[in-house]
Design a protein around this motif. Structure first.
Motif, short mmCIF file in Angstrom:
data_model
loop_
_atom_site.label_atom_id
_atom_site.label_comp_id
_atom_site.label_asym_id
_atom_site.label_seq_id
_atom_site.Cartn_x
_atom_site.Cartn_y
_atom_site.Cartn_z
N ASN A 166 34.36 -17.81 1.04
CA ASN A 166 33.45 -17.66 -0.09
C ASN A 166 33.85 -16.58 -1.09
O ASN A 166 33.47 -16.64 -2.25
N CYS A 168 32.81 -13.54 -1.81
CA CYS A 168 31.82 -12.76 -2.56
C CYS A 168 32.59 -11.52 -3.02
O CYS A 168 33.40 -10.97 -2.26
N TYR A 170 32.16 -8.45 -3.44
CA TYR A 170 32.06 -7.13 -2.79
C TYR A 170 32.66 -7.13 -1.40
O TYR A 170 32.81 -6.09 -0.78
N PRO A 174 36.67 -12.12 4.05
CA PRO A 174 37.68 -13.18 3.95
C PRO A 174 39.11 -12.64 4.10
O PRO A 174 40.00 -13.37 4.54
N GLN A 208 30.57 -16.86 10.06
CA GLN A 208 30.26 -16.15 8.81
C GLN A 208 29.41 -17.01 7.90
O GLN A 208 28.66 -16.53 7.09
N GLN A 272 21.16 -10.89 -1.05
CA GLN A 272 22.03 -9.85 -1.65
C GLN A 272 21.45 -9.20 -2.89
O GLN A 272 21.55 -7.99 -3.05
N ARG A 284 28.00 -15.33 -5.83
CA ARG A 284 27.20 -15.94 -4.76
C ARG A 284 26.94 -17.43 -5.01
O ARG A 284 26.54 -18.15 -4.12
FE1 SF4 Z 1 30.29 -13.63 1.30
FE2 SF4 Z 1 29.41 -13.46 3.86
FE3 SF4 Z 1 31.81 -14.55 3.33
FE4 SF4 Z 1 31.42 -11.90 3.01
S1 SF4 Z 1 31.35 -13.05 4.94
S2 SF4 Z 1 32.49 -13.31 1.59
S3 SF4 Z 1 29.26 -11.86 2.31
S4 SF4 Z 1 29.77 -15.34 2.65
#
Ligand code: SF4
Ligand code: 5AD
Length: 450
Positions: A166, A168, A170, A174, A208, A272, A284
């Protein structure tokens, strides 16, 4: 490897971070048990200590530095003490390099992708070689079937997928846990059957982003289908799962949550932020309105009693006071049962760490304080509202504070403590809620049958 002398080698694993890490530590414990090591009791002399690290926020990293650093003298006095560091921090080359430079007495460094190779690494270390081995990826899911030494109890963690795609802005996950890979469903069903037969009544499925289970797999399986299959395994009493990304929560999953008795009415749904602009900047891929519609849908189909919990970050780069107030108003509107609330922590290598308008620490602190105050008052009100209700509780353990009481969770995930003995552990009992504390509930067992 030959078995080590019985009773001689004592180990301890210090785990930081999420359930995924906690479960990795259970796998490490299994490997050590198989090699003849014994988990050390409190205060016992150690032969081996493993730090299973987390890098999601700076705070967790600082704790690892402090705790490894504190062993310097002990290692000088007892060079036979083996110190190993693994987990997410070690998957970042520069972080691992800095840690080893600062604490050269660390004997073994390994990563999340080669956790299953630990026995061979330990053997090399015992032969006198400092070991630094971190795999960059593990696409074949090597080691995913490693058994775990689970703590005695009622809830068993079971991995269903690894990694995250994903990104994100912050989040470091990943980069350290790799891209998303689902575990074959036959392996998951086999593991659940095994742990359920061992007496674990509650299964906590881990990933995750569990909602995208099955993406990219040859066979057509989705998470809702997996839940249905798991619920057919007879001794399983309850199923929970985490974490769900709001953008991937399917109608089919909501229907399974609504109709399947074993799937708990609890959902951890990280929001979030309450501001659509901040959410866009976080990548997001949903807006405030999308999220609120999803919450309405969940409450409509699963029921008003659903236990919603969330994660919230305050002080994301560029977050204005107005945008923070939108988070407060979303929290007011949703009324979560509980929330994990964090100050934004810049993570090297992520997009957000390079963004302009980083928020000063003092502002982040003040925002976090306000958010926690609000959430605590909401949790308190929800707990008050439960007084007099009868809830099915799956008893988990003896209460930590009272030897004549036990604790367990309601279907929606709230912890309840009530008078009772060890014979209740593992059983589902009806409990009338009589007391509302800020974080837990008190109750008494009643004889009513479900
Ligand atoms: Fe986003 Fe959760 Fe993946 Fe981190 S672990 S990138 S917060 S979806
Ligand atoms: N700073 C603060 N909180 C973070 N999280 C993830 N990355 C960061 C970061 N850089 C939080 C998110 C996520 C939870 C596991 O940790 O809220 O859902």
């Amino acid at each position: 490897m030959s078995r080590l002398p019985e009773g001689k080698c004592k180990y301890k694993i210090e785990t930081y971070g999420c359930q995924m890490n906690a479960h990795d530590s259970e796998k490490l414990a299994f490997m050590l048990d198989s090699m003849g090591y014994i988990e050390a009791g409190n205060g016992e002399e150690l032969d081996l200590i493993i730090f299973n690290t987390c890098c999601v926020r700076e705070h967790a990293e600082l704790k690892v530095h402090g705790n490894v650093g504190a062993l310097r003298k002990r290692k000088e006095e007892d060079p036979n003490l083996i110190i190993a560091v693994c987990g997410c921090m070690m998957q970042q080359k520069s972080v691992a390099r800095d840690l080893v430079k600062k604490y050269p007495f660390i004997d073994i460094v390994f990563g999340t992708h080669n956790l299953h190779t630990f026995p061979a690494l330990l053997r090399r270390c015992l032969e006198g070689e400092p070991v630094r081995e971190v795999w960059e990826h593990n696409d074949a899911l090597a080691g995913s079937n490693l058994p775990a030494h689970r703590k005695d109890g009622v809830t068993a963690y079971v991995n269903i997928m690894y990694g995250c795609d994903n990104y994100c802005t912050y989040c470091i996950v990943p980069y350290v846990r790799g891209h998303e890979r689902s575990r074959p469903h036959a392996e998951i069903l086999e593991e659940v059957s095994r742990v359920a037969a061992q007496g674990y009544g509650e299964i906590m499925l881990l990933g995750q982003n569990v909602n995208s289970y099955g993406h990219g797999m040859a066979e057509e399986w989705d998470f809702a289908g997996l839940l249905e299959q798991i619920s057919r395994i007879e001794p399983v009493k309850r199923i929970r799962f985490m974490t769900s990304h709001p953008k991937d929560l399917s109608d089919r999953l909501i229907e399974v949550m609504a109709s399947n008795q074993k799937v708990c009415s609890q959902l951890h749904l990280p929001v979030q932020s309450g501001s659509s602009d901040v959410l866009r900047s976080m990548n997001r891929r949903y807006t405030r309105e999308d999220y609120l519609r999803l919450v309405d849908k969940l409450r409509g189909r699963v029921g008003e009693h659903i236990g919603l919990t969330t994660d919230i970050i305050v002080g994301f780069p560029g977050e204005t006071q107005e945008q923070f107030l939108e988070t407060l108003s979303l929290v007011q509107q949703v009324r979560y049962h509980a929330a994990y609330m964090f100050m934004y922590s810049p993570r090297q290598g992520t997009i957000a760490a390079q963004m302009p308008d980083q928020i000063p620490e003092a502002v982040k602190k003040e925002r976090l304080h306000q958010l926690i105050e609000l959430q605590n008052s909401i949790t308190g009100q929800i707990h008050q509202g439960l007084i007099g209700k009868v809830e099915p509780v799956l008893v988990e353990s003896r209460s930590k504070r009272d030897a004549h009481a036990v604790s367990g969770r309601t279907d929606a995930g709230r912890m309840v403590t009530f008078p009772g003995g060890d014979d209740l552990i593992g059983k589902m009992v009806p409990v009338k809620i009589t007391q509302a504390n800020p974080n837990t509930l008190g109750g008494e067992r009643i004889d009513e049958a479900f």
